[in-house]
Motif scaffolding. Structure first.
Motif, PDB file in Angstrom:
ATOM      1  N   SER A 183      34.942  28.059  25.671  1.00  9.85           N
ATOM      2  CA  SER A 183      34.299  27.005  24.871  1.00  9.85           C
ATOM      3  C   SER A 183      33.174  27.573  23.999  1.00  9.85           C
ATOM      4  O   SER A 183      32.594  28.627  24.309  1.00  9.85           O
ATOM      5  N   MET A 192      41.289  23.638  20.095  1.00 10.26           N
ATOM      6  CA  MET A 192      41.617  22.455  20.907  1.00 10.26           C
ATOM      7  C   MET A 192      42.168  21.338  20.027  1.00 10.26           C
ATOM      8  O   MET A 192      43.123  20.644  20.396  1.00 10.26           O
ATOM      9  N   MET A 211      41.706  27.333  29.672  1.00 10.98           N
ATOM     10  CA  MET A 211      40.439  26.938  29.043  1.00 10.98           C
ATOM     11  C   MET A 211      39.296  27.269  30.002  1.00 10.98           C
ATOM     12  O   MET A 211      39.387  27.008  31.194  1.00 10.98           O
ATOM     13  N   PHE A 216      34.652  21.454  27.381  1.00 10.35           N
ATOM     14  CA  PHE A 216      35.216  21.010  26.100  1.00 10.35           C
ATOM     15  C   PHE A 216      34.990  19.509  25.992  1.00 10.35           C
ATOM     16  O   PHE A 216      35.158  18.797  26.976  1.00 10.35           O
TER      17      PHE A 216
END
Ligand SMILES: Cc1cc2nc3c(=O)[nH]c(=O)nc-3n(C[C@H](O)[C@H](O)[C@H](O)COP(=O)(O)OP(=O)(O)OC[C@H]3O[C@@H](n4cnc5c(N)ncnc54)[C@H](O)[C@@H]3O)c2cc1C
Length: 317
Positions: A84, A288, A312, A316
Protein backbone atom coordinates in the motif's frame (compact mmCIF):
# COMPACT_ATOMS: atom_id res chain seq x y z
CA UNK A 1 5.62 22.62 25.67
CA UNK A 2 6.94 19.10 26.17
CA UNK A 3 4.56 16.45 24.75
CA UNK A 4 4.87 13.59 27.26
CA UNK A 5 3.02 11.02 25.12
CA UNK A 6 5.28 11.74 22.18
CA UNK A 7 8.41 11.60 24.34
CA UNK A 8 7.34 8.26 25.83
CA UNK A 9 6.53 6.97 22.32
CA UNK A 10 9.96 7.95 21.08
CA UNK A 11 11.60 6.22 24.03
CA UNK A 12 9.70 2.98 23.31
CA UNK A 13 10.67 3.25 19.66
CA UNK A 14 14.31 3.86 20.50
CA UNK A 15 14.27 0.90 22.88
CA UNK A 16 12.83 -1.39 20.19
CA UNK A 17 15.32 -0.13 17.63
CA UNK A 18 18.14 -0.82 20.12
CA UNK A 19 16.93 -4.39 20.58
CA UNK A 20 16.75 -4.93 16.81
CA UNK A 21 20.26 -3.59 16.33
CA UNK A 22 21.53 -5.85 19.11
CA UNK A 23 20.33 -8.84 17.06
CA UNK A 24 21.27 -7.92 13.49
CA UNK A 25 23.67 -4.91 13.72
CA UNK A 26 22.95 -1.33 12.74
CA UNK A 27 23.64 -1.54 9.01
CA UNK A 28 20.91 -4.16 8.60
CA UNK A 29 18.05 -2.11 10.07
CA UNK A 30 16.61 0.75 8.05
CA UNK A 31 13.95 3.05 9.38
CA UNK A 32 11.21 4.43 7.11
CA UNK A 33 12.50 2.39 4.22
CA UNK A 34 10.45 2.76 1.03
CA UNK A 35 9.18 -0.66 0.05
CA UNK A 36 9.04 0.46 -3.58
CA UNK A 37 12.76 -0.28 -3.45
CA UNK A 38 12.06 -3.90 -2.51
CA UNK A 39 9.17 -4.88 -4.79
CA UNK A 40 9.33 -5.74 -8.49
CA UNK A 41 6.25 -3.49 -8.99
CA UNK A 42 8.41 -0.59 -7.71
CA UNK A 43 5.38 0.41 -5.63
CA UNK A 44 4.95 0.70 -1.86
CA UNK A 45 5.23 3.24 0.94
CA UNK A 46 7.65 3.10 3.87
CA UNK A 47 8.08 0.32 6.40
CA UNK A 48 8.78 1.58 9.93
CA UNK A 49 11.67 -0.89 10.06
CA UNK A 50 13.16 -2.89 7.22
CA UNK A 51 15.40 -5.64 8.53
CA UNK A 52 17.70 -8.10 6.75
CA UNK A 53 18.69 -11.16 8.74
CA UNK A 54 20.49 -14.45 8.42
CA UNK A 55 18.67 -17.59 9.52
CA UNK A 56 19.69 -17.43 13.20
CA UNK A 57 18.95 -13.71 13.48
CA UNK A 58 15.65 -14.22 11.65
CA UNK A 59 14.20 -16.42 14.41
CA UNK A 60 15.39 -13.93 17.06
CA UNK A 61 13.83 -10.94 15.27
CA UNK A 62 10.54 -12.83 14.98
CA UNK A 63 10.68 -13.63 18.71
CA UNK A 64 11.43 -9.99 19.56
CA UNK A 65 8.49 -8.72 17.49
CA UNK A 66 6.15 -11.26 19.03
CA UNK A 67 7.29 -10.50 22.59
CA UNK A 68 7.02 -6.74 22.09
CA UNK A 69 3.68 -6.91 20.25
CA UNK A 70 5.27 -5.30 17.21
CA UNK A 71 3.52 -6.12 13.89
CA UNK A 72 5.79 -7.81 11.35
CA UNK A 73 5.71 -9.18 7.84
CA UNK A 74 8.18 -11.45 6.08
CA UNK A 75 9.00 -10.73 2.46
CA UNK A 76 11.03 -12.67 -0.06
CA UNK A 77 12.03 -10.90 -3.24
CA UNK A 78 8.83 -8.81 -3.31
CA UNK A 79 7.87 -10.19 -6.73
CA UNK A 80 4.29 -11.13 -5.88
CA UNK A 81 3.40 -8.19 -3.67
CA UNK A 82 1.39 -5.01 -3.94
CA UNK A 83 2.34 -2.84 -0.97
CA UNK A 84 0.00 0.00 0.00
CA UNK A 85 1.00 3.61 -0.55
CA UNK A 86 0.82 4.27 3.20
CA UNK A 87 3.43 1.56 3.75
CA UNK A 88 3.72 -0.83 6.66
CA UNK A 89 3.62 -0.12 10.38
CA UNK A 90 6.04 -2.37 12.18
CA UNK A 91 8.84 -4.57 10.88
CA UNK A 92 9.34 -5.92 7.37
CA UNK A 93 11.81 -8.76 7.61
CA UNK A 94 13.81 -10.34 4.82
CA UNK A 95 16.13 -13.33 4.92
CA UNK A 96 19.58 -12.79 3.41
CA UNK A 97 19.81 -13.54 -0.27
CA UNK A 98 23.38 -14.66 0.13
CA UNK A 99 22.90 -18.12 1.56
CA UNK A 100 24.23 -21.57 0.88
CA UNK A 101 23.21 -24.24 -1.61
CA UNK A 102 24.45 -27.67 -0.69
CA UNK A 103 24.24 -30.34 -3.38
CA UNK A 104 24.35 -34.05 -2.57
CA UNK A 105 24.82 -36.08 -5.75
CA UNK A 106 23.44 -39.61 -5.52
CA UNK A 107 23.46 -42.49 -7.98
CA UNK A 108 20.62 -41.30 -10.19
CA UNK A 109 19.37 -38.23 -8.36
CA UNK A 110 20.60 -34.86 -7.18
CA UNK A 111 19.41 -33.62 -3.81
CA UNK A 112 19.94 -30.09 -2.55
CA UNK A 113 19.43 -27.96 0.54
CA UNK A 114 19.00 -24.27 -0.23
CA UNK A 115 18.51 -21.21 1.98
CA UNK A 116 15.02 -19.68 1.67
CA UNK A 117 16.34 -16.17 1.01
CA UNK A 118 18.26 -17.28 -2.07
CA UNK A 119 16.86 -16.30 -5.47
CA UNK A 120 15.03 -19.21 -7.07
CA UNK A 121 16.55 -18.33 -10.47
CA UNK A 122 20.06 -18.67 -9.11
CA UNK A 123 19.25 -21.99 -7.46
CA UNK A 124 17.60 -23.32 -10.64
CA UNK A 125 20.63 -22.40 -12.75
CA UNK A 126 23.04 -24.02 -10.30
CA UNK A 127 20.88 -27.15 -10.17
CA UNK A 128 20.63 -27.34 -13.98
CA UNK A 129 24.38 -27.03 -14.36
CA UNK A 130 24.68 -30.12 -12.13
CA UNK A 131 22.18 -32.03 -14.26
CA UNK A 132 18.92 -31.58 -12.30
CA UNK A 133 16.22 -32.49 -14.81
CA UNK A 134 12.86 -30.75 -15.21
CA UNK A 135 13.58 -27.70 -13.05
CA UNK A 136 14.40 -25.26 -15.87
CA UNK A 137 10.94 -23.67 -15.51
CA UNK A 138 12.01 -22.19 -12.16
CA UNK A 139 14.89 -20.13 -13.59
CA UNK A 140 12.58 -17.42 -14.93
CA UNK A 141 10.51 -16.91 -11.77
CA UNK A 142 11.92 -13.83 -10.02
CA UNK A 143 11.15 -14.85 -6.44
CA UNK A 144 13.12 -16.22 -3.50
CA UNK A 145 13.07 -19.91 -2.64
CA UNK A 146 10.90 -19.16 0.44
CA UNK A 147 8.40 -17.14 -1.58
CA UNK A 148 8.31 -19.86 -4.24
CA UNK A 149 7.44 -22.51 -1.64
CA UNK A 150 4.82 -20.21 -0.08
CA UNK A 151 3.18 -19.75 -3.52
CA UNK A 152 4.01 -23.19 -4.92
CA UNK A 153 5.32 -21.18 -7.86
CA UNK A 154 5.21 -22.77 -11.28
CA UNK A 155 5.47 -22.21 -15.02
CA UNK A 156 5.54 -24.12 -18.31
CA UNK A 157 4.02 -27.24 -16.78
CA UNK A 158 6.35 -27.46 -13.77
CA UNK A 159 5.83 -26.40 -10.17
CA UNK A 160 7.78 -26.40 -6.91
CA UNK A 161 5.60 -29.28 -5.70
CA UNK A 162 7.23 -31.63 -8.25
CA UNK A 163 10.66 -31.48 -6.58
CA UNK A 164 10.29 -30.23 -3.00
CA UNK A 165 10.96 -32.80 -0.29
CA UNK A 166 10.63 -30.74 2.89
CA UNK A 167 11.40 -27.39 4.50
CA UNK A 168 12.86 -26.31 7.82
CA UNK A 169 10.70 -23.53 9.22
CA UNK A 170 10.13 -21.32 12.27
CA UNK A 171 6.75 -22.05 13.81
CA UNK A 172 4.29 -19.80 15.62
CA UNK A 173 5.98 -20.39 18.99
CA UNK A 174 9.48 -19.83 17.61
CA UNK A 175 10.13 -23.58 17.37
CA UNK A 176 12.15 -24.89 14.43
CA UNK A 177 10.24 -27.66 12.67
CA UNK A 178 10.54 -29.78 9.55
CA UNK A 179 7.48 -29.82 7.31
CA UNK A 180 7.30 -32.39 4.54
CA UNK A 181 6.02 -31.48 1.08
CA UNK A 182 2.86 -33.47 1.95
CA UNK A 183 2.32 -31.43 5.11
CA UNK A 184 2.71 -28.23 3.08
CA UNK A 185 -0.37 -29.27 1.03
CA UNK A 186 1.03 -27.78 -2.17
CA UNK A 187 -1.44 -27.20 -4.97
CA UNK A 188 -2.01 -24.56 -7.66
CA UNK A 189 -0.42 -21.37 -6.21
CA UNK A 190 -1.16 -22.63 -2.71
CA UNK A 191 0.67 -23.95 0.32
CA UNK A 192 -0.41 -24.32 3.93
CA UNK A 193 1.99 -21.44 4.70
CA UNK A 194 -0.75 -19.14 3.42
CA UNK A 195 -2.97 -20.30 6.31
CA UNK A 196 -0.56 -21.14 9.11
CA UNK A 197 2.29 -19.07 10.40
CA UNK A 198 5.46 -20.93 9.50
CA UNK A 199 8.43 -19.19 7.89
CA UNK A 200 10.76 -21.20 5.71
CA UNK A 201 14.47 -21.11 6.60
CA UNK A 202 15.68 -23.60 4.04
CA UNK A 203 14.29 -26.16 1.67
CA UNK A 204 15.31 -29.65 0.54
CA UNK A 205 14.78 -30.64 -3.08
CA UNK A 206 15.33 -33.85 -5.01
CA UNK A 207 15.76 -34.01 -8.79
CA UNK A 208 16.15 -36.83 -11.29
CA UNK A 209 19.48 -36.57 -13.08
CA UNK A 210 19.51 -35.54 -16.71
CA UNK A 211 21.86 -33.86 -19.14
CA UNK A 212 23.27 -30.60 -17.74
CA UNK A 213 23.88 -29.09 -21.17
CA UNK A 214 20.31 -29.82 -22.25
CA UNK A 215 18.87 -28.39 -19.01
CA UNK A 216 20.88 -25.17 -19.41
CA UNK A 217 19.69 -24.93 -23.01
CA UNK A 218 16.06 -25.26 -21.81
CA UNK A 219 16.61 -22.38 -19.39
CA UNK A 220 17.75 -20.17 -22.28
CA UNK A 221 14.83 -21.27 -24.44
CA UNK A 222 12.25 -20.52 -21.73
CA UNK A 223 13.90 -17.17 -20.98
CA UNK A 224 13.57 -16.21 -24.64
CA UNK A 225 9.93 -17.30 -24.60
CA UNK A 226 9.28 -15.10 -21.55
CA UNK A 227 10.98 -12.09 -23.13
CA UNK A 228 8.84 -12.53 -26.22
CA UNK A 229 5.50 -12.98 -24.43
CA UNK A 230 5.81 -11.04 -21.17
CA UNK A 231 6.31 -7.31 -20.54
CA UNK A 232 9.58 -7.85 -18.67
CA UNK A 233 10.70 -4.35 -19.63
CA UNK A 234 8.17 -2.86 -17.15
CA UNK A 235 7.94 -3.25 -13.37
CA UNK A 236 5.15 -5.68 -12.44
CA UNK A 237 4.32 -8.50 -10.05
CA UNK A 238 3.83 -11.09 -12.80
CA UNK A 239 0.35 -12.48 -13.46
CA UNK A 240 -2.11 -10.36 -11.57
CA UNK A 241 -4.79 -13.05 -11.37
CA UNK A 242 -4.89 -16.78 -10.82
CA UNK A 243 -5.97 -18.99 -13.69
CA UNK A 244 -9.71 -19.50 -13.33
CA UNK A 245 -10.76 -23.09 -13.94
CA UNK A 246 -11.21 -23.70 -17.67
CA UNK A 247 -9.91 -20.25 -18.73
CA UNK A 248 -6.77 -18.14 -18.99
CA UNK A 249 -7.05 -14.81 -17.21
CA UNK A 250 -4.90 -13.00 -19.82
CA UNK A 251 -7.14 -14.16 -22.67
CA UNK A 252 -10.34 -13.25 -20.83
CA UNK A 253 -8.97 -9.76 -20.19
CA UNK A 254 -7.88 -9.37 -23.81
CA UNK A 255 -11.21 -10.66 -25.17
CA UNK A 256 -13.01 -8.21 -22.88
CA UNK A 257 -11.20 -5.44 -24.76
CA UNK A 258 -9.16 -4.30 -21.78
CA UNK A 259 -5.64 -4.35 -23.32
CA UNK A 260 -3.98 -1.01 -22.56
CA UNK A 261 -6.67 0.05 -20.05
CA UNK A 262 -5.14 2.29 -17.43
CA UNK A 263 -5.81 3.88 -14.07
CA UNK A 264 -3.17 6.51 -13.34
CA UNK A 265 0.23 4.93 -13.92
CA UNK A 266 -1.10 1.33 -13.83
CA UNK A 267 -1.81 -0.29 -17.16
CA UNK A 268 -3.03 -3.62 -18.54
CA UNK A 269 -0.05 -4.75 -20.61
CA UNK A 270 -0.82 -4.99 -24.30
CA UNK A 271 1.89 -7.62 -24.67
CA UNK A 272 0.31 -9.92 -22.06
CA UNK A 273 -3.06 -8.86 -20.66
CA UNK A 274 -2.57 -11.05 -17.58
CA UNK A 275 0.02 -8.53 -16.38
CA UNK A 276 -0.66 -5.14 -14.85
CA UNK A 277 2.46 -3.02 -15.30
CA UNK A 278 3.73 0.09 -13.61
CA UNK A 279 3.98 2.45 -16.55
CA UNK A 280 5.55 5.40 -14.77
CA UNK A 281 4.57 6.48 -11.31
CA UNK A 282 1.79 4.03 -10.53
CA UNK A 283 0.51 4.01 -6.97
CA UNK A 284 -0.91 0.99 -5.18
CA UNK A 285 -4.24 2.81 -5.36
CA UNK A 286 -3.95 2.93 -9.17
CA UNK A 287 -3.30 -0.82 -9.32
CA UNK A 288 -6.23 -1.56 -6.98
CA UNK A 289 -8.50 0.63 -9.09
CA UNK A 290 -7.44 -1.17 -12.26
CA UNK A 291 -7.89 -4.61 -10.66
CA UNK A 292 -11.45 -3.65 -9.66
CA UNK A 293 -12.28 -2.48 -13.21
CA UNK A 294 -10.91 -5.68 -14.74
CA UNK A 295 -12.77 -7.90 -12.28
CA UNK A 296 -16.02 -6.03 -12.84
CA UNK A 297 -15.80 -6.15 -16.65
CA UNK A 298 -14.78 -9.82 -16.87
CA UNK A 299 -17.49 -10.78 -14.38
CA UNK A 300 -20.07 -8.87 -16.38
CA UNK A 301 -19.02 -10.24 -19.80
CA UNK A 302 -18.08 -13.82 -18.97
CA UNK A 303 -19.50 -14.45 -15.47
CA UNK A 304 -16.00 -15.41 -14.30
CA UNK A 305 -14.51 -14.05 -11.10
CA UNK A 306 -10.80 -13.28 -11.39
CA UNK A 307 -9.13 -13.95 -8.06
CA UNK A 308 -5.87 -12.06 -7.53
CA UNK A 309 -2.65 -14.03 -7.43
CA UNK A 310 -0.64 -11.05 -6.20
CA UNK A 311 -0.81 -10.48 -2.47
CA UNK A 312 -1.78 -7.15 -0.92
CA UNK A 313 0.24 -5.85 1.97
CA UNK A 314 -0.74 -2.91 4.17
CA UNK A 315 -3.96 -0.93 4.35
CA UNK A 316 -6.05 -0.22 1.27
CA UNK A 317 -9.05 2.09 1.38
C1 LIG B 1 8.00 -10.74 -14.25
C2 LIG B 1 7.42 -11.75 -13.29
C3 LIG B 1 7.17 -13.03 -13.72
C4 LIG B 1 6.62 -13.99 -12.85
N1 LIG B 1 6.40 -15.25 -13.30
C5 LIG B 1 5.91 -16.18 -12.46
C6 LIG B 1 5.69 -17.52 -12.91
O1 LIG B 1 5.97 -17.88 -14.04
N2 LIG B 1 5.17 -18.40 -12.02
C7 LIG B 1 4.85 -18.06 -10.75
O2 LIG B 1 4.39 -18.91 -9.98
N3 LIG B 1 5.04 -16.80 -10.30
C8 LIG B 1 5.56 -15.86 -11.12
N4 LIG B 1 5.76 -14.58 -10.65
C9 LIG B 1 5.34 -14.20 -9.28
C10 LIG B 1 6.42 -14.39 -8.18
O3 LIG B 1 7.73 -14.33 -8.72
C11 LIG B 1 6.21 -15.68 -7.42
O4 LIG B 1 4.95 -15.71 -6.79
C12 LIG B 1 7.29 -15.90 -6.34
O5 LIG B 1 7.17 -17.20 -5.85
C13 LIG B 1 7.20 -14.91 -5.19
O6 LIG B 1 8.39 -15.04 -4.42
P1 LIG B 1 8.99 -13.81 -3.59
O7 LIG B 1 10.18 -14.30 -2.88
O8 LIG B 1 9.17 -12.64 -4.46
O9 LIG B 1 7.83 -13.58 -2.54
P2 LIG B 1 7.22 -12.18 -2.06
O10 LIG B 1 6.49 -11.56 -3.19
O11 LIG B 1 8.24 -11.37 -1.37
O12 LIG B 1 6.18 -12.71 -1.00
C14 LIG B 1 5.08 -13.52 -1.39
C15 LIG B 1 4.57 -14.24 -0.16
O13 LIG B 1 5.54 -15.21 0.23
C16 LIG B 1 5.77 -15.10 1.64
N5 LIG B 1 7.14 -15.51 1.93
C17 LIG B 1 8.28 -15.01 1.37
N6 LIG B 1 9.36 -15.62 1.92
C18 LIG B 1 8.89 -16.51 2.81
C19 LIG B 1 9.50 -17.45 3.70
N7 LIG B 1 10.83 -17.58 3.79
N8 LIG B 1 8.70 -18.23 4.48
C20 LIG B 1 7.36 -18.10 4.41
N9 LIG B 1 6.73 -17.22 3.61
C21 LIG B 1 7.49 -16.45 2.81
C22 LIG B 1 5.52 -13.65 1.95
O14 LIG B 1 5.19 -13.49 3.32
C23 LIG B 1 4.36 -13.32 1.04
O15 LIG B 1 3.13 -13.61 1.65
C24 LIG B 1 6.31 -13.61 -11.51
C25 LIG B 1 6.58 -12.30 -11.07
C26 LIG B 1 7.13 -11.38 -11.94
C27 LIG B 1 7.44 -10.00 -11.46
Amino acid sequence: MLNLTETAGNAVEQDFYGKLVAIVSEDRVRRNELLARHTTFRIGGPADYFVCADKEQFASVLALCRNEGMPYFVIGNGSNLLVSDAGIRGVVLRLDRADSILFYPEKDRLTARVGAGMLLSMFAKEAASRGAAGFAFAAGIPGSVGGAVFMNAGAYGGEIKDFLVSVRAVGPGGEIVTLTAGELKLSYRFSILQKEEFYVLDADFSFPLGDAVEECRKIEELAARRREKQPLEYPSAGSTFKRPEGYFSGKLIMDAGLAGLRVGGAKVSEKHCGFIVNDGNATAGDVMGLIAKIQETVQEKYSVFLETEIRMLGEFF
